[in-house]
Design an enzyme around this catalytic site. Structure first.
Site, PDB file in Angstrom:
ATOM      1  N   HIS A 257      -1.841  39.306  23.911  1.00 18.97           N
ATOM      2  CA  HIS A 257      -2.940  40.259  23.214  1.00 18.97           C
ATOM      3  C   HIS A 257      -2.405  40.695  21.724  1.00 18.97           C
ATOM      4  CE1 HIS A 257      -6.202  43.037  23.173  1.00 18.97           C
ATOM      5  NE2 HIS A 257      -5.330  44.031  22.691  1.00 18.97           N
TER       6      HIS A 257
ATOM      7  N   LYS B 100     -20.559  48.636  19.437  1.00 22.76           N
ATOM      8  CA  LYS B 100     -21.019  49.742  19.930  1.00 22.76           C
ATOM      9  C   LYS B 100     -21.606  50.843  18.956  1.00 22.76           C
ATOM     10  CE  LYS B 100     -18.629  51.692  23.347  1.00 22.76           C
ATOM     11  NZ  LYS B 100     -17.794  52.454  23.945  1.00 22.76           N
TER      12      LYS B 100
ATOM     13  N   GLY C 212      15.154  44.656  50.788  1.00 20.98           N
ATOM     14  CA  GLY C 212      13.942  44.291  49.880  1.00 20.98           C
ATOM     15  C   GLY C 212      14.346  43.553  48.805  1.00 20.98           C
ATOM     16  N   GLU C 213      15.716  43.348  48.290  1.00 21.66           N
ATOM     17  CA  GLU C 213      15.966  42.662  47.338  1.00 21.66           C
ATOM     18  C   GLU C 213      15.262  41.095  47.216  1.00 21.66           C
ATOM     19  OE1 GLU C 213      20.162  42.871  46.474  1.00 21.66           O
ATOM     20  OE2 GLU C 213      19.984  45.281  46.066  1.00 21.66           O
TER      21      GLU C 213
END
Length: 285
Positions: free
Chosen positions: A119, A181, A35-36
């Site tokens: 952000h 709001k 999986g590496e």
């Protein structure tokens, strides 16, 4: 200079290549049986531009591998979407500052870094090299102009995104406001533009990121009740997790678009021109 990218930034890398007139080098990706991850780049030059949005753990590892693969050249990293940047401080004892950990790791071996509409720009201070934020508000404004809306109202979802929305609105000289709001009772809240009535207006809600879209969907429903003629949504980073796209369309939003910083089917806006311009400008500093 030559350009390489990780798997989830191939389209944006190709567009940056065209804008800069710099060759795009083929990179092959594979996995070992355990999986590496493995990658192999074609022939590089003495300067390499690496384009990689860290949209998941695999892309974080691929970015590290790409930096190391270009070890014999000077490297600039463009990380259009920087994953883990939301955890930008320690909110509880024992927690990591994830943004700092990722930025430190990505700083090894590069000379400078660029992000797109991050952000919190303060995250860039965690890099160990000069790091810059690029805004694509003008590109989103250009897209809004292409929609041919009649006198659109550009809305930020909250006060914190007002500056970004103003940058979008400046492209066409459109009205701009942010949603606010108001709690009417213990169970009832009202979301509406702070100063400009949405009644009869074609509204475009713009933001740096759409993740699950829950708040945006609620706001859209209320804007429809307030008589908005149409509602559109445009963002920089279209994460669109947990069925966000269908949630927003079901809430009555006519179109949902994002940029190629987070490549998906909603990526109708490109960050390539803004990135290429920033790289050219930095080269002349």
């Amino acid at each position: 200079m030559r350009i390489i990218s990780t798997e989830r930034s191939q389209v944006l890398a190709a567009r940056i290549s065209e804008k800069l007139g710099v060759p795009l080098v083929e990179t092959k990706f594979a996995r070992f049986p355990d999986g590496e991850m493995h990658l192999r780049c074609g022939e590089l030059d003495d300067e390499t531009l690496i384009v990689s949005s860290v949209v998941n753990n695999d892309m974080f590892v691929q970015t590290l591998l790409a930096i190391d693969a270009a070890d014999r050249s000077r490297k600039t990293l463009v990380v259009p979407y920087l994953g883990y940047s939301r955890q930008d401080r320690q909110f509880a004892p024992g927690e990591p500052v994830s943004a700092r950990a990722v930025a430190r790791a990505l700083s090894n071996g590069i000379e400078r870094a660029f992000a797109v509409n991050i952000h919190d720009p303060g995250v860039l201070d965690y890099f160990g090299v000069p790091a810059y934020d690029i805004t694509i508000a003008p590109a989103i404004g250009g897209y809004v102009g292409d929609l041919r809306l009649k006198d659109p109202l550009i809305l930020a979802p909250d006060e914190g995104a007002t500056e970004f929305a103003a940058g979008v609105a400046a492209v066409g000289g459109w009205d701009c406001d942010h949603l606010e709001k108001t709690r009417l009772s213990g169970e009832e809240v009202r979301i509406a533009p702070k100063t400009i009535d949405a009644g009869g207006r074609e509204v475009v809600i713009v933001d740096d990121i759409i993740s699950t879209g829950g708040t945006l969907a609620t706001a859209a429903c209320m804007l429809r009740e307030q008589g908005a003629a149409s509602i559109h949504a445009a963002c920089v980073h279209g994460v669109l997790a947990s069925g966000a796209y269908t949630r927003l369309r079901a809430a009555g939003i006519s179109s949902v678009v994002s940029s190629d910083t987070y490549e998906n089917a909603s990526s109708f806006i490109s960050a390539a021109n803004a990135i290429a311009t920033a790289i050219r400008d930095d080269a002349h500093r």
